[in-house]
Design a protein around this motif. Structure first.
Motif: not given
Length: 74
Positions: A61, A64, A67-68
């Protein structure tokens, strides 16, 4: 002892998940059962059984989430 930089994501995931598991499991155990004679033993057992789930979860996770956050910030 220095660890090569290529292992940084794995080390990050291991440390973050271990710290979170220790804190959250102690909190949940204290709220649900209070401090009692077997608290530390039960807490350590809880940490040992939940960390194998938390570690790969953080490892998968975290990229990710980075990146978010990159998309959400200026």
């Amino acid at each position: 002892m220095r660890i090569p930089a290529r292992f940084a994501p794995i080390l990050f995931s291991a440390l973050l998940s271990a710290i979170m598991v220790c804190i959250v499991s102690a909190f949940v155990l204290m709220i649900s059962q209070g401090l009692h004679a077997g608290f530390v033993t039960q807490w350590l057992k809880s940490c040992a059984t939940t960390w194998p789930v938390a570690f790969p979860t953080v490892a998968v996770v975290a990229p990710w989430v980075r990146r978010m956050v990159g998309r959400m910030t200026v």
